[in-house]
Motif scaffolding. Sequence first.
Motif, PDB file in Angstrom:
ATOM      1  N   ALA A  22     -19.133  -6.167 -18.315  1.00 19.95           N
ATOM      2  CA  ALA A  22     -18.505  -7.443 -18.676  1.00 19.95           C
ATOM      3  C   ALA A  22     -17.646  -7.978 -17.551  1.00 19.95           C
ATOM      4  N   GLY A  23     -16.858  -7.122 -16.970  1.00 23.97           N
ATOM      5  CA  GLY A  23     -15.961  -7.566 -15.908  1.00 23.97           C
ATOM      6  C   GLY A  23     -16.259  -6.826 -14.623  1.00 23.97           C
ATOM      7  N   LEU A  24     -15.347  -6.967 -13.673  1.00 25.04           N
ATOM      8  CA  LEU A  24     -15.567  -6.339 -12.369  1.00 25.04           C
ATOM      9  C   LEU A  24     -14.786  -5.030 -12.232  1.00 25.04           C
ATOM     10  N   GLY A  25     -14.006  -4.703 -13.249  1.00 24.83           N
ATOM     11  CA  GLY A  25     -13.235  -3.457 -13.188  1.00 24.83           C
ATOM     12  C   GLY A  25     -12.055  -3.551 -12.252  1.00 24.83           C
ATOM     13  N   SER A  26     -11.423  -4.752 -12.231  1.00 24.28           N
ATOM     14  CA  SER A  26     -10.290  -4.883 -11.301  1.00 24.28           C
ATOM     15  C   SER A  26      -9.003  -4.366 -11.918  1.00 24.28           C
ATOM     16  N   ILE A  27      -8.939  -4.316 -13.270  1.00 29.08           N
ATOM     17  CA  ILE A  27      -7.702  -3.851 -13.907  1.00 29.08           C
ATOM     18  C   ILE A  27      -7.816  -2.353 -14.182  1.00 29.08           C
ATOM     19  N   VAL A  28      -6.808  -1.627 -13.722  1.00 25.19           N
ATOM     20  CA  VAL A  28      -6.786  -0.183 -13.962  1.00 25.19           C
ATOM     21  C   VAL A  28      -5.392   0.199 -14.450  1.00 25.19           C
ATOM     22  N   LEU A  29      -5.293   1.406 -14.991  1.00 21.13           N
ATOM     23  CA  LEU A  29      -3.984   1.921 -15.407  1.00 21.13           C
ATOM     24  C   LEU A  29      -3.363   2.687 -14.251  1.00 21.13           C
ATOM     25  N   ARG A  30      -2.066   2.472 -14.052  1.00 19.61           N
ATOM     26  CA  ARG A  30      -1.359   3.132 -12.960  1.00 19.61           C
ATOM     27  C   ARG A  30      -0.003   3.600 -13.465  1.00 19.61           C
ATOM     28  N   VAL A  31       0.397   4.767 -12.969  1.00 23.03           N
ATOM     29  CA  VAL A  31       1.755   5.221 -13.276  1.00 23.03           C
ATOM     30  C   VAL A  31       2.719   4.495 -12.346  1.00 23.03           C
ATOM     31  N   ARG A  32       3.763   3.905 -12.933  1.00 17.89           N
ATOM     32  CA  ARG A  32       4.768   3.235 -12.114  1.00 17.89           C
ATOM     33  C   ARG A  32       5.832   4.263 -11.763  1.00 17.89           C
ATOM     34  N   HIS A  33       5.884   4.609 -10.484  1.00 15.26           N
ATOM     35  CA  HIS A  33       6.764   5.718 -10.075  1.00 15.26           C
ATOM     36  C   HIS A  33       8.236   5.393 -10.233  1.00 15.26           C
ATOM     37  N   ALA A  84      -0.654   9.084  -3.606  1.00 20.62           N
ATOM     38  CA  ALA A  84      -0.644   8.418  -4.899  1.00 20.62           C
ATOM     39  C   ALA A  84      -0.231   6.965  -4.764  1.00 20.62           C
ATOM     40  N   VAL A  85       0.768   6.697  -3.914  1.00 19.30           N
ATOM     41  CA  VAL A  85       1.265   5.338  -3.784  1.00 19.30           C
ATOM     42  C   VAL A  85       0.238   4.457  -3.083  1.00 19.30           C
ATOM     43  N   LEU A  86      -0.410   5.007  -2.068  1.00 19.60           N
ATOM     44  CA  LEU A  86      -1.387   4.220  -1.329  1.00 19.60           C
ATOM     45  C   LEU A  86      -2.724   4.131  -2.053  1.00 19.60           C
ATOM     46  N   GLY A  87      -2.851   4.749  -3.206  1.00 16.99           N
ATOM     47  CA  GLY A  87      -4.089   4.669  -3.961  1.00 16.99           C
ATOM     48  C   GLY A  87      -5.162   5.579  -3.426  1.00 16.99           C
ATOM     49  N   LEU A  88      -4.767   6.597  -2.664  1.00 18.16           N
ATOM     50  CA  LEU A  88      -5.765   7.530  -2.136  1.00 18.16           C
ATOM     51  C   LEU A  88      -6.049   8.650  -3.120  1.00 18.16           C
ATOM     52  N   SER A  89      -5.404   8.549  -4.309  1.00 19.06           N
ATOM     53  CA  SER A  89      -5.567   9.633  -5.270  1.00 19.06           C
ATOM     54  C   SER A  89      -6.881   9.541  -6.027  1.00 19.06           C
ATOM     55  N   GLU A  90      -7.609   8.440  -5.816  1.00 14.94           N
ATOM     56  CA  GLU A  90      -8.892   8.308  -6.505  1.00 14.94           C
ATOM     57  C   GLU A  90      -9.858   9.357  -5.986  1.00 14.94           C
ATOM     58  N   THR A  91     -10.610   9.960  -6.914  1.00 10.48           N
ATOM     59  CA  THR A  91     -11.638  10.893  -6.464  1.00 10.48           C
ATOM     60  C   THR A  91     -12.783  10.099  -5.869  1.00 10.48           C
ATOM     61  N   ALA A  92     -13.392  10.641  -4.834  1.00  9.79           N
ATOM     62  CA  ALA A  92     -14.453   9.911  -4.130  1.00  9.79           C
ATOM     63  C   ALA A  92     -15.700   9.775  -5.003  1.00  9.79           C
ATOM     64  N   VAL A 126      -0.647  -6.268  -4.357  1.00  7.20           N
ATOM     65  CA  VAL A 126      -0.521  -5.453  -5.567  1.00  7.20           C
ATOM     66  C   VAL A 126       0.738  -4.617  -5.415  1.00  7.20           C
ATOM     67  N   GLN A 127       1.597  -4.750  -6.407  1.00  6.79           N
ATOM     68  CA  GLN A 127       2.873  -4.033  -6.335  1.00  6.79           C
ATOM     69  C   GLN A 127       2.628  -2.528  -6.407  1.00  6.79           C
ATOM     70  N   LYS A 128       3.249  -1.793  -5.488  1.00  6.37           N
ATOM     71  CA  LYS A 128       3.094  -0.335  -5.493  1.00  6.37           C
ATOM     72  C   LYS A 128       4.474   0.305  -5.488  1.00  6.37           C
ATOM     73  N   PRO A 129       5.041   0.515  -6.659  1.00  3.59           N
ATOM     74  CA  PRO A 129       6.404   1.048  -6.699  1.00  3.59           C
ATOM     75  C   PRO A 129       6.458   2.440  -6.086  1.00  3.59           C
ATOM     76  N   LEU A 130       7.503   2.653  -5.301  1.00  2.01           N
ATOM     77  CA  LEU A 130       7.642   3.951  -4.644  1.00  2.01           C
ATOM     78  C   LEU A 130       8.339   4.925  -5.593  1.00  2.01           C
ATOM     79  N   ALA A 189       5.615   4.781 -18.880  1.00  4.72           N
ATOM     80  CA  ALA A 189       5.728   4.508 -17.443  1.00  4.72           C
ATOM     81  C   ALA A 189       4.400   4.028 -16.881  1.00  4.72           C
ATOM     82  N   VAL A 190       3.413   3.851 -17.764  1.00  2.00           N
ATOM     83  CA  VAL A 190       2.084   3.437 -17.314  1.00  2.00           C
ATOM     84  C   VAL A 190       1.939   1.933 -17.502  1.00  2.00           C
ATOM     85  N   ARG A 191       1.355   1.279 -16.515  1.00  2.23           N
ATOM     86  CA  ARG A 191       1.132  -0.160 -16.595  1.00  2.23           C
ATOM     87  C   ARG A 191      -0.308  -0.460 -16.206  1.00  2.23           C
TER      88      ARG A 191
END
Lengths: 314, 271, 196
Positions: free
Chosen positions: C149-160, C188-196, A47-51, C66-68
């Motif tokens: 319906a789905g597995l929830g694999s698609i999410v919105l992310r800010v492209r830095h 944020a980049v490593l995806g650790l920004s999700e709340t537990a 999964v692309q993770k732009p810096l 900037a969101v994808r």
Amino acid sequence: MSRLWAVVALLCALTGSVWAQALPYERPVDRAPQEKSIGGGYKTPDVQKPLPRKGWLEITDVVLLAAAMGVSVWIVVKRRNRRWLMALSATSVAYFGFYREGCVCPIGSIQNVTVALTDGHYHIPMVVTATFFLPLLVAVFYGRAFCGGVCALGSLQELVLIRPVQVPKKLDRALGWLKYVYLLAAIGFAVLPLAQRDFVICRFDPFVSLFRRSGFAHMLALGAAFLVLGMFVGRPYCRYLCPYGGLLAWFSRLSSRGVSITPNKELDCGLCTDACPYGAIEKMRAVRANCLYCARCYEACPREGPLVQLRGQA
Amino acid sequence: MKGRAAGVVVLVCVAALTADYAVKIAWTAASDVRVAALQEKVRADAGLAAALAAEQKKIADFNQARRTRINWLSLVLIVAAAAFLVEQPKAPRRIPEKPQKAAGVRRGGKPVVTGAAAPEIDLAFVDEVVAREGRGTEAAIPILQAIQAHYRYLPDEALRRVCELTEITPAQIAGTSSFYSRFRRSPVGEHIVRVCHGTACHVAGARQITDELRRELKIAEGEDTDPSRTFTIEEVACLGCCSLAPVVMVDEHTAGNLTPATACDALGEHA
Amino acid sequence: MSKGFSRRQVVAVTGLGLTAGFLVKKAEGQVVWQIDSKSCVNSKLGEVGVKVCDLCVKECVVTQSAVRAVNEFSKCGRCCVCPAYFNVKSAVGKDGLPSEKLCPRDAILRKPIGEVDPNDPANNFYEYVIDEAKCDGCGKCVMACKEPAGLGSIVLRVRHDLCVNCNNCAISQACPKDAITQWPALKAVLGLSETA
């Protein structure tokens, strides 16, 4: 009683059937298949993770900010030359304005610092902290060196000011209080809890949409209006609205150096007072709190620059 | 000229951007309607889905094209605005109205170029004086005194006439007339304004009084008489009424306790 | 001119220094905006049947936002009939697949993994890759690919790399769930920004 149950059962069946019609689709799998279950040597793509922007670039911004302020002080205190300051202004507008698109700027950082001081969970980057404190530190010693030739917003207004008119003193002073009101409002909105927090300075920044060449039409129009007004009234945003200008004015009162009209060289001719579009020269002396480091007074002075040399040759 | 051209380009760019914005608003509104209608139809007839996709692609393309257009327009706008600002003619630099402190008022001294043309003078008096005082070099001072008494200053034409008629050289006249402060080489005004620069008056601001009078009378730098030759300002030593400091004497009338604001009142009805 | 500093200057500098020091102590290297997929309406579980939120497209100051939408491949079911790729409510075509695609910008690419059995194309895995040049983060696919319906694999992310990092992020101001907040860049980049 049994009829009631029958109705309930019927309703349940109906809702069930409606649900089925609305969602004929059913999830084919319950679990994501992994590389092993897919087989055939399948590799899960990364999964692309732009810096974000490189850290050293951010630090470069701070270094450039400090360097630009140093140059501004040097030009004004040592060279006393407006042309050089104009060159610095144009550079700052190009870099901090159009290239960096107006972020990060000390004006907006007021809010970040406020939030960081009041909200323990807020993360404030080092760069923002440095951007906020550096110009204040310079102001303590040299006055508002940041305003002249470094601040992209101020420089832009400085460059468009071609036919300055003097604002009546009383009106100037009265409007000057607006920026403190704005500062208090900005702090007020910033200390609100996260959900209602609003950074009004950034939201109503008139020039950032010009720097980005996109944005809400009303903000673009406001920026253009400020520039048109700024062709005749010197730096309307800086003098009457800029909240950071208010802070800088406080700190620059302490400064011991800055734009100076040398007592043993002056003529009492008052040309510098006429030349100052910001009403910052009172009784033939530059008022530190209002002086925006534009060096117009040097340009107007018959004893500065080329005229002095002419007299020497004659 | 270049500045004006750049200004026109700026206006054209602003107009183009505004027009572009207006077009975008109208176009977006129209395309929104079209998309909504298509979506309605697609619900009934799935075959129209391709048309809907095409419409949506058209919108995306339009936005992309507009972005590029705006980028170029704003680039031209920035360059034109920079050219416009650079080409702005500078406001002419004003000459200081006040006299320079360094240049004091010197009486006599070397001939100064006066702003106003010297009045025509009758040289018959010079011939008369030379006939009376003689042609030797020893007659220089009496002749100059007589000329000064008659014309109230030493006109250049009269001095030239003296050199023609006598053995007195121009160098001797220049030396004598500049040595004695009593002689003056420029026309004197109708009234003499003597500004006291004694110690008491100096302390009480005689400098500012002089500056104010000179500014009010529009006396040019290096001169002592106003263009209409009504007043001549002299800086004199103590006038003897230190209790009234600062003091100005206009002809025989003395005015004291002056301030820069009231200094001009001392000129009285002459002004 | 004196080289010494006045007492008031010393006091001011000390004050500024102490405040700056306090802030530096709790400072982070770099801060970026990121969307918490557990708060975002489009990906939040339980939010079914609500209108798709497209404020990320509308509010962002970047032209194409900037969101994808991002497909987390490790969670993707690789279904033959993907609810995010197809508009599953549209009429079924001759090939047995829904006739319409869901994405208004046609930004999702679908390709089979390995060989497809022509007799039973449904019994195959398909890989769904989002074309980030086309996607603008409207959130339709995110809403569709969600439990149940789905597995929830698609999410919105800010492209830095696209985000201009506004101090006052317009999306964060508009977001009804306050799902977009500032995070230290690394988390944020490593995806650790999700709340537990």
